[in-house]
Each structure stands twice: as C-alpha cells, then as structure tokens.
Motif scaffolding. Structure first.
Motif, PDB file in Angstrom:
ATOM      1  N   GLU A  89       0.813  -1.234  -0.020  1.00  0.00           N
ATOM      2  CA  GLU A  89       0.205   0.095  -0.219  1.00  0.00           C
ATOM      3  C   GLU A  89       0.889   1.344  -0.010  1.00  0.00           C
ATOM      4  N   ALA A  90       0.339   2.260  -0.725  1.00  0.00           N
ATOM      5  CA  ALA A  90       0.805   3.611  -0.553  1.00  0.00           C
ATOM      6  C   ALA A  90      -0.010   4.565  -0.381  1.00  0.00           C
ATOM      7  N   ARG A  91       0.004   5.602   0.227  1.00  0.00           N
ATOM      8  CA  ARG A  91      -0.772   6.816   0.468  1.00  0.00           C
ATOM      9  C   ARG A  91      -0.275   8.216   0.321  1.00  0.00           C
ATOM     10  N   MET A  92      -0.820   9.025  -0.498  1.00  0.00           N
ATOM     11  CA  MET A  92      -0.270  10.394  -0.734  1.00  0.00           C
ATOM     12  C   MET A  92      -1.391  11.492  -0.168  1.00  0.00           C
ATOM     13  N   ALA A 109       0.410   7.217  -7.197  1.00  0.00           N
ATOM     14  CA  ALA A 109       0.236   6.327  -6.091  1.00  0.00           C
ATOM     15  C   ALA A 109       0.513   4.688  -6.438  1.00  0.00           C
ATOM     16  N   ALA A 110      -0.152   4.674  -7.713  1.00  0.00           N
ATOM     17  CA  ALA A 110       0.215   3.071  -8.195  1.00  0.00           C
ATOM     18  C   ALA A 110       1.462   2.875  -8.372  1.00  0.00           C
ATOM     19  N   PHE A 111       2.312   3.650  -9.023  1.00  0.00           N
ATOM     20  CA  PHE A 111       3.666   3.533  -9.200  1.00  0.00           C
ATOM     21  C   PHE A 111       4.498   3.367  -7.931  1.00  0.00           C
ATOM     22  N   ILE A 112       4.026   4.200  -6.952  1.00  0.00           N
ATOM     23  CA  ILE A 112       4.881   3.767  -5.543  1.00  0.00           C
ATOM     24  C   ILE A 112       4.520   2.732  -4.935  1.00  0.00           C
ATOM     25  N   ALA A 113       3.243   2.233  -5.012  1.00  0.00           N
ATOM     26  CA  ALA A 113       2.448   0.857  -4.173  1.00  0.00           C
ATOM     27  C   ALA A 113       3.569  -0.285  -4.935  1.00  0.00           C
ATOM     28  N   ALA A 114       3.350  -0.051  -6.360  1.00  0.00           N
ATOM     29  CA  ALA A 114       4.001  -1.332  -7.206  1.00  0.00           C
ATOM     30  C   ALA A 114       5.427  -1.365  -7.067  1.00  0.00           C
ATOM     31  N   SER A 115       6.080  -0.313  -7.074  1.00  0.00           N
ATOM     32  CA  SER A 115       7.694   0.091  -7.001  1.00  0.00           C
ATOM     33  C   SER A 115       7.988  -0.746  -5.403  1.00  0.00           C
ATOM     34  N   ARG A 116       7.288  -0.432  -4.612  1.00  0.00           N
ATOM     35  CA  ARG A 116       7.532  -0.969  -3.176  1.00  0.00           C
ATOM     36  C   ARG A 116       7.111  -2.112  -2.969  1.00  0.00           C
ATOM     37  N   TYR A 117       6.301  -2.762  -3.588  1.00  0.00           N
ATOM     38  CA  TYR A 117       5.795  -4.209  -3.424  1.00  0.00           C
ATOM     39  C   TYR A 117       6.880  -4.959  -4.240  1.00  0.00           C
ATOM     40  N   ALA A 118       7.307  -4.821  -5.470  1.00  0.00           N
ATOM     41  CA  ALA A 118       8.109  -5.516  -6.320  1.00  0.00           C
ATOM     42  C   ALA A 118       9.694  -5.348  -5.944  1.00  0.00           C
ATOM     43  N   VAL A 162      -6.936  15.877  -0.258  1.00  0.00           N
ATOM     44  CA  VAL A 162      -7.234  14.704  -1.093  1.00  0.00           C
ATOM     45  C   VAL A 162      -6.289  13.502  -0.702  1.00  0.00           C
ATOM     46  N   GLU A 163      -6.650  12.489  -0.224  1.00  0.00           N
ATOM     47  CA  GLU A 163      -6.122  11.253   0.178  1.00  0.00           C
ATOM     48  C   GLU A 163      -6.113  10.223  -0.933  1.00  0.00           C
ATOM     49  N   THR A 164      -5.159   9.941  -1.737  1.00  0.00           N
ATOM     50  CA  THR A 164      -4.826   9.004  -2.723  1.00  0.00           C
ATOM     51  C   THR A 164      -4.287   7.547  -2.049  1.00  0.00           C
ATOM     52  N   VAL A 165      -5.026   6.548  -1.913  1.00  0.00           N
ATOM     53  CA  VAL A 165      -4.649   5.366  -1.417  1.00  0.00           C
ATOM     54  C   VAL A 165      -4.592   4.257  -2.349  1.00  0.00           C
ATOM     55  N   GLY A 221       0.526 -11.148 -11.036  1.00  0.00           N
ATOM     56  CA  GLY A 221       0.718 -12.045 -12.190  1.00  0.00           C
ATOM     57  C   GLY A 221       1.909 -12.583 -12.024  1.00  0.00           C
ATOM     58  N   ASN A 222       2.584 -12.889 -13.209  1.00  0.00           N
ATOM     59  CA  ASN A 222       3.954 -13.331 -13.215  1.00  0.00           C
ATOM     60  C   ASN A 222       4.867 -12.056 -13.314  1.00  0.00           C
ATOM     61  N   THR A 223       4.434 -11.116 -14.203  1.00  0.00           N
ATOM     62  CA  THR A 223       5.476  -9.669 -14.207  1.00  0.00           C
ATOM     63  C   THR A 223       4.319  -8.566 -13.841  1.00  0.00           C
ATOM     64  N   SER A 224       3.133  -8.807 -13.584  1.00  0.00           N
ATOM     65  CA  SER A 224       2.418  -7.638 -13.439  1.00  0.00           C
ATOM     66  C   SER A 224       1.670  -7.562 -12.052  1.00  0.00           C
ATOM     67  N   MET A 225       1.187  -6.330 -11.799  1.00  0.00           N
ATOM     68  CA  MET A 225       0.598  -5.967 -10.568  1.00  0.00           C
ATOM     69  C   MET A 225      -0.519  -5.411 -10.968  1.00  0.00           C
ATOM     70  N   GLN A 226      -2.019  -5.910 -10.272  1.00  0.00           N
ATOM     71  CA  GLN A 226      -3.062  -5.001 -10.294  1.00  0.00           C
ATOM     72  C   GLN A 226      -3.005  -4.131  -9.197  1.00  0.00           C
ATOM     73  N   VAL A 227      -3.239  -2.772  -9.257  1.00  0.00           N
ATOM     74  CA  VAL A 227      -3.228  -1.816  -8.175  1.00  0.00           C
ATOM     75  C   VAL A 227      -4.577  -1.180  -8.262  1.00  0.00           C
ATOM     76  N   GLN A 228      -5.605  -1.305  -7.067  1.00  0.00           N
ATOM     77  CA  GLN A 228      -6.540  -0.457  -7.140  1.00  0.00           C
ATOM     78  C   GLN A 228      -6.261   0.888  -6.228  1.00  0.00           C
ATOM     79  N   VAL A 229      -6.858   1.902  -6.801  1.00  0.00           N
ATOM     80  CA  VAL A 229      -6.500   3.392  -6.351  1.00  0.00           C
ATOM     81  C   VAL A 229      -7.730   3.859  -6.065  1.00  0.00           C
ATOM     82  N   ASP A 230      -8.033   4.645  -4.669  1.00  0.00           N
ATOM     83  CA  ASP A 230      -9.110   5.154  -4.337  1.00  0.00           C
ATOM     84  C   ASP A 230      -8.642   6.652  -4.082  1.00  0.00           C
TER      85      ASP A 230
END
Length: 134
Positions: free
Chosen positions: A11-14, A41-50, A74-77, A84-93
């Motif tokens: 997770e990442a929050r901005m 925010a999706a970039f940060i969450a995916a970068s931290r995860y992978a 505005v809070e972006t979560v 997947g193998n090389t991909s990540m699905q990131v839900q952003v609220d």
C-alpha cells in the motif's frame, strides 16, 4: 533506522491539497490531475511491493463518482490487490476530505496494471502476494 519488514509493502498513501491551478472553470479537480495522482500512487505501491522498476501498462475502469472541490484535502490510497507473473493490479481510491468538518467521501476509484522491469527493461517476475495469516 527500522529494518524493512519481511513481507513486501502492498500500500501507498499520498496527500494533496486542491489548489486553484488543479481545478477547472467550475472550481473542481481536473480529471487529468486526479489520474496523474492516481498513477503516481499506483507506481509507488507497485515499486515498493516489487522492489523493481515499474511502468504503467494500463488503467481500467476509472470511475469519477463525486467532484473534488478546491481547498479539499485529497488522500490517494493505492493497494496491490492482485499479482501475475510480471504484472501487478493496483486499486487506487481517491478520498476527498473537508478540512473544517472532517467529512470524507470516496470520489474516484480506478485500477492500474503495473509491469515490473529488470535492468534491461524486460518484464521480470514479481513475488506472489502473501496469503492470509492463520
């Protein structure tokens, strides 16, 4: 300094304030600005995860439910919700908050597909999401 946890962060929050240069002629947040914050925010969450370089491959089903007004917080979560193998699905609220009343509302939601890359820019494997504990 605290050592990094054994399991990858998912997770990442901005936080941002909507200033006049972020708004349209109606005094509400430009959709393109919201998308830029969501993608970041999706970039940060995916970068931290992978723990890899990641790029945006796709944005899906971005729903602009409610307008976000100038002066609101505005809070972006972003949360990695599927891998997947090389991909990540990131839900952003995107949640807007009135700073005086504290009222919060989910205004925008979307899903981004992020791809992990190796040093040569080739898609590379990402770790599996941790399973439920217990």
């Amino acid at each position: 300094m605290t050592p990094a946890p054994d399991t990858p962060a998912t997770e990442a929050r901005m936080l941002e304030i909507v200033f006049p240069d972020h708004t349209n002629h109606l005094g509400t947040l430009f959709g393109g600005q919201a998308l830029a914050w969501m993608d970041k925010a999706a970039f940060i969450a995916a970068s931290r995860y992978a723990r890899r370089t990641v790029v945006t491959a796709r944005s899906d089903q971005v729903d602009f439910r409610l307008p976000i007004r100038q002066g609101q917080l505005v809070e972006t979560v972003a949360r990695v919700v599927e891998v997947g193998n090389t991909s990540m699905q990131v839900q952003v609220d995107v949640v807007a908050e009135d700073l005086l009343s504290g009222q919060r509302e989910l205004c925008t939601r979307g899903r981004f597909t992020m791809i992990a890359l190796d040093e040569d820019g080739t898609p590379t494997r990402v770790p599996a999401l941790p399973g439920p504990v217990g």
